[in-house]
Every structure is written in C-alpha cells, then in structure tokens.
Scaffold this motif. Structure first.
Motif, mmCIF file in Angstrom:
data_model
loop_
_atom_site.group_PDB
_atom_site.id
_atom_site.type_symbol
_atom_site.label_atom_id
_atom_site.label_comp_id
_atom_site.label_asym_id
_atom_site.label_seq_id
_atom_site.Cartn_x
_atom_site.Cartn_y
_atom_site.Cartn_z
ATOM 1 N N MET A 172 -52.190 0.629 -36.257
ATOM 2 C CA MET A 172 -51.360 -0.037 -35.266
ATOM 3 C C MET A 172 -50.923 0.954 -34.187
ATOM 4 S SD MET A 172 -48.031 -2.390 -35.981
ATOM 5 C CE MET A 172 -49.000 -3.704 -36.677
ATOM 6 N N LYS A 173 -50.866 0.466 -32.955
ATOM 7 C CA LYS A 173 -50.407 1.332 -31.877
ATOM 8 C C LYS A 173 -48.946 1.028 -31.557
ATOM 9 C CE LYS A 173 -54.607 2.158 -29.158
ATOM 10 N NZ LYS A 173 -54.645 3.622 -29.195
ATOM 11 N N ALA A 174 -48.211 2.034 -31.171
ATOM 12 C CA ALA A 174 -46.833 1.833 -30.727
ATOM 13 C C ALA A 174 -46.630 2.618 -29.435
ATOM 14 C CB ALA A 174 -45.860 2.313 -31.783
ATOM 15 N N LYS A 175 -45.929 1.995 -28.511
ATOM 16 C CA LYS A 175 -45.565 2.699 -27.283
ATOM 17 C C LYS A 175 -44.068 2.904 -27.293
ATOM 18 C CE LYS A 175 -49.037 1.196 -23.950
ATOM 19 N NZ LYS A 175 -49.239 0.655 -22.598
ATOM 20 N N VAL A 176 -43.642 4.125 -27.064
ATOM 21 C CA VAL A 176 -42.219 4.422 -26.991
ATOM 22 C C VAL A 176 -41.900 4.794 -25.546
ATOM 23 C CG1 VAL A 176 -40.363 5.887 -27.815
ATOM 24 C CG2 VAL A 176 -42.213 5.251 -29.370
ATOM 25 N N HIS A 177 -41.014 4.032 -24.934
ATOM 26 C CA HIS A 177 -40.589 4.307 -23.553
ATOM 27 C C HIS A 177 -39.258 5.044 -23.616
ATOM 28 C CE1 HIS A 177 -43.476 1.273 -21.846
ATOM 29 N NE2 HIS A 177 -43.359 0.809 -23.072
ATOM 30 N N VAL A 178 -39.228 6.251 -23.103
ATOM 31 C CA VAL A 178 -37.999 7.041 -23.115
ATOM 32 C C VAL A 178 -37.534 7.224 -21.681
ATOM 33 C CG1 VAL A 178 -36.951 9.225 -23.794
ATOM 34 C CG2 VAL A 178 -38.767 8.244 -25.193
ATOM 35 N N THR A 179 -36.326 6.763 -21.405
ATOM 36 C CA THR A 179 -35.787 6.874 -20.046
ATOM 37 C C THR A 179 -34.398 7.494 -20.098
ATOM 38 O OG1 THR A 179 -35.025 4.594 -20.316
ATOM 39 C CG2 THR A 179 -37.010 4.914 -19.019
ATOM 40 N N LEU A 180 -34.041 8.190 -19.049
ATOM 41 C CA LEU A 180 -32.688 8.737 -18.963
ATOM 42 C C LEU A 180 -31.692 7.596 -18.827
ATOM 43 C CD1 LEU A 180 -33.153 11.787 -16.579
ATOM 44 C CD2 LEU A 180 -32.367 11.865 -18.940
ATOM 45 N N LYS A 181 -30.544 7.727 -19.479
ATOM 46 C CA LYS A 181 -29.512 6.699 -19.346
ATOM 47 C C LYS A 181 -29.005 6.651 -17.910
ATOM 48 C CE LYS A 181 -28.004 6.844 -24.082
ATOM 49 N NZ LYS A 181 -26.975 6.745 -25.098
ATOM 50 N N ARG A 182 -28.573 5.469 -17.512
ATOM 51 C CA ARG A 182 -27.937 5.301 -16.195
ATOM 52 C C ARG A 182 -26.782 6.294 -16.082
ATOM 53 N NH1 ARG A 182 -31.070 3.346 -12.940
ATOM 54 N NH2 ARG A 182 -32.605 2.404 -14.267
ATOM 55 N N GLY A 183 -26.694 6.938 -14.964
ATOM 56 C CA GLY A 183 -25.582 7.859 -14.748
ATOM 57 C C GLY A 183 -25.936 9.298 -15.063
ATOM 58 N N VAL A 184 -27.032 9.491 -15.810
ATOM 59 C CA VAL A 184 -27.466 10.859 -16.092
ATOM 60 C C VAL A 184 -28.306 11.331 -14.911
ATOM 61 C CG1 VAL A 184 -28.821 12.342 -17.620
ATOM 62 C CG2 VAL A 184 -27.448 10.473 -18.576
ATOM 63 N N LEU A 185 -27.981 12.510 -14.390
ATOM 64 C CA LEU A 185 -28.697 13.046 -13.227
ATOM 65 C C LEU A 185 -30.165 13.271 -13.575
ATOM 66 C CD1 LEU A 185 -28.021 14.090 -10.306
ATOM 67 C CD2 LEU A 185 -28.066 16.370 -11.308
ATOM 68 N N ASP A 186 -31.060 12.852 -12.681
ATOM 69 C CA ASP A 186 -32.500 12.954 -12.920
ATOM 70 C C ASP A 186 -33.130 13.797 -11.801
ATOM 71 O OD1 ASP A 186 -35.168 12.630 -13.344
ATOM 72 O OD2 ASP A 186 -35.186 10.459 -13.105
ATOM 73 N N PRO A 187 -33.119 15.130 -11.951
ATOM 74 C CA PRO A 187 -33.632 15.991 -10.879
ATOM 75 C C PRO A 187 -35.109 15.746 -10.575
ATOM 76 C CG PRO A 187 -33.058 17.276 -12.841
ATOM 77 C CD PRO A 187 -32.615 15.892 -13.102
ATOM 78 N N GLN A 188 -35.888 15.418 -11.614
ATOM 79 C CA GLN A 188 -37.311 15.174 -11.409
ATOM 80 C C GLN A 188 -37.525 13.928 -10.553
ATOM 81 O OE1 GLN A 188 -39.234 15.421 -15.184
ATOM 82 N NE2 GLN A 188 -41.230 15.959 -14.303
ATOM 83 N N GLY A 189 -36.723 12.887 -10.822
ATOM 84 C CA GLY A 189 -36.796 11.683 -10.010
ATOM 85 C C GLY A 189 -36.401 11.956 -8.572
ATOM 86 N N LYS A 190 -35.338 12.751 -8.409
ATOM 87 C CA LYS A 190 -34.888 13.102 -7.047
ATOM 88 C C LYS A 190 -35.990 13.855 -6.303
ATOM 89 C CE LYS A 190 -30.475 11.719 -6.844
ATOM 90 N NZ LYS A 190 -30.890 10.392 -7.344
ATOM 91 N N ALA A 191 -36.689 14.750 -7.021
ATOM 92 C CA ALA A 191 -37.775 15.520 -6.396
ATOM 93 C C ALA A 191 -38.906 14.591 -5.963
ATOM 94 C CB ALA A 191 -38.293 16.575 -7.376
ATOM 95 N N ILE A 192 -39.201 13.595 -6.792
ATOM 96 C CA ILE A 192 -40.254 12.626 -6.457
ATOM 97 C C ILE A 192 -39.850 11.837 -5.213
ATOM 98 C CG2 ILE A 192 -41.377 10.486 -7.211
ATOM 99 C CD1 ILE A 192 -41.267 11.648 -10.075
ATOM 100 N N ALA A 193 -38.607 11.346 -5.186
ATOM 101 C CA ALA A 193 -38.139 10.573 -4.032
ATOM 102 C C ALA A 193 -38.201 11.429 -2.763
ATOM 103 C CB ALA A 193 -36.710 10.075 -4.290
ATOM 104 N N HIS A 194 -37.787 12.687 -2.880
ATOM 105 C CA HIS A 194 -37.804 13.590 -1.728
ATOM 106 C C HIS A 194 -39.235 13.801 -1.238
ATOM 107 C CE1 HIS A 194 -36.428 16.776 0.916
ATOM 108 N NE2 HIS A 194 -37.429 17.510 0.473
ATOM 109 N N ALA A 195 -40.161 14.030 -2.180
ATOM 110 C CA ALA A 195 -41.564 14.263 -1.809
ATOM 111 C C ALA A 195 -42.159 13.022 -1.156
ATOM 112 C CB ALA A 195 -42.367 14.662 -3.049
ATOM 113 N N LEU A 196 -41.814 11.843 -1.659
ATOM 114 C CA LEU A 196 -42.332 10.599 -1.066
ATOM 115 C C LEU A 196 -41.798 10.422 0.353
ATOM 116 C CD1 LEU A 196 -42.203 8.173 -4.136
ATOM 117 C CD2 LEU A 196 -44.254 9.033 -3.001
ATOM 118 N N HIS A 197 -40.526 10.767 0.566
ATOM 119 C CA HIS A 197 -39.963 10.684 1.921
ATOM 120 C C HIS A 197 -40.708 11.629 2.861
ATOM 121 C CE1 HIS A 197 -35.885 9.079 0.267
ATOM 122 N NE2 HIS A 197 -36.794 8.140 0.375
ATOM 123 N N THR A 198 -40.973 12.840 2.350
ATOM 124 C CA THR A 198 -41.693 13.841 3.160
ATOM 125 C C THR A 198 -43.070 13.319 3.557
ATOM 126 O OG1 THR A 198 -40.554 15.553 1.916
ATOM 127 C CG2 THR A 198 -42.463 16.257 3.194
#
Lengths: 83, 83
Positions: free
Chosen positions: B1-27
């Motif tokens: 059997m296959k299982a997928k585990v989705h792990v996400t940062l909780k709301r309110g936790v700072l996500d520097p990697q996400g911020k870097a992605i958003a910044h790069a997309l803006h650029t």
C-alpha cells in the motif's frame, strides 16, 4: 485563488533524502516501510480570479523556477478560495 | 500500500523558504503572486494490506520522525496500490 504545485523527482532519479527517511524509519522499528521518496509542495496565493489564466501563470512559474523539469515532475492543483 | 504524508508549516509559523520563492517569482515578473509557502510530501511504500493498520503505522511514523508537530501539521493520504 490558491494553487498547489506538487514537485516530485521523476521515477529512476536517485532520491537520497527518501533513502535517508526509509533508513531512519527502519532504525525506529518501522520494518514495513519498503520505500520512501520525498517531494515538495508549494502553495501559492495568486491574485487572479480566472482559473485558466491562473493555471497558465502557475505553469510558467513551474518551468521558470519551481521545478527542474530535467529531473522533476510537477502537478498543478487549483483551489478556488471562493469555492 | 502507498501512503502520502503532506507536511506543512502551521499557520503563523514563519516560512523563509516560501518567502524566498515569492521573492524570486516577483523578480521573474510574476507580480500576481501574493504569498507562497513550501511544504513537503513523503511518499511511502508500505508492506501492509490492511488500511487501518497502515494508517496507524504512518501516524506513528509522523509523530516519531516525519513531522515536527510543534511547528508542522501533517495529513495522511492512503493510496491502495491494488485500487
């Protein structure tokens, strides 16, 4: 509109991080794990209400930045926030 | 059997990697991106045909290793390979 981009390594591409996870799970006694692979999900909040335009924009972001299409596959899932 | 585990940062936790992605997309000119957050997906191949037992095992793996439950949420999705 929200979009989720799932980026996974293509089949056949070595996944050292997945191997490390499988090894660590075995060490912890989870012997039922046959294999593990790790991918990433990028959740985007997009100022665009048209689904077709949003999907096209995210598609362009994937090839430009989010996925390395030589070794990675990506899948786009649109989530209408108003839904 | 296959299982997928989705792990996400909780709301309110700072996500520097996400911020870097958003910044790069803006650029790159993708100004319609309001926010980006990055999570991970772990795909497990499990030697277990019983869905309830498989889910319980994956749940244990999440709390033991896969997710840091202080700052991360996880969701388990079972995919029956025979399906």
């Amino acid at each position: 509109m929200k979009a989720k981009v799932h980026v996974t390594l293509k089949r056949g591409v070595l996944d050292p991080q997945g191997k490390a996870i499988a090894h660590a799970l075995h060490t912890l006694g989870f012997d039922q794990v046959a294999d593990a692979r790790q991918g990433k999900v990028i959740e985007l909040e997009i100022r665009e209400s048209d689904a077709v335009a949003a999907k096209a924009a995210v598609e362009a972001m994937c090839t430009a930045l989010l996925a390395n299409t030589v070794i990675e596959d990506y899948a786009i899932e649109l989530v209408d926030a108003r839904g």
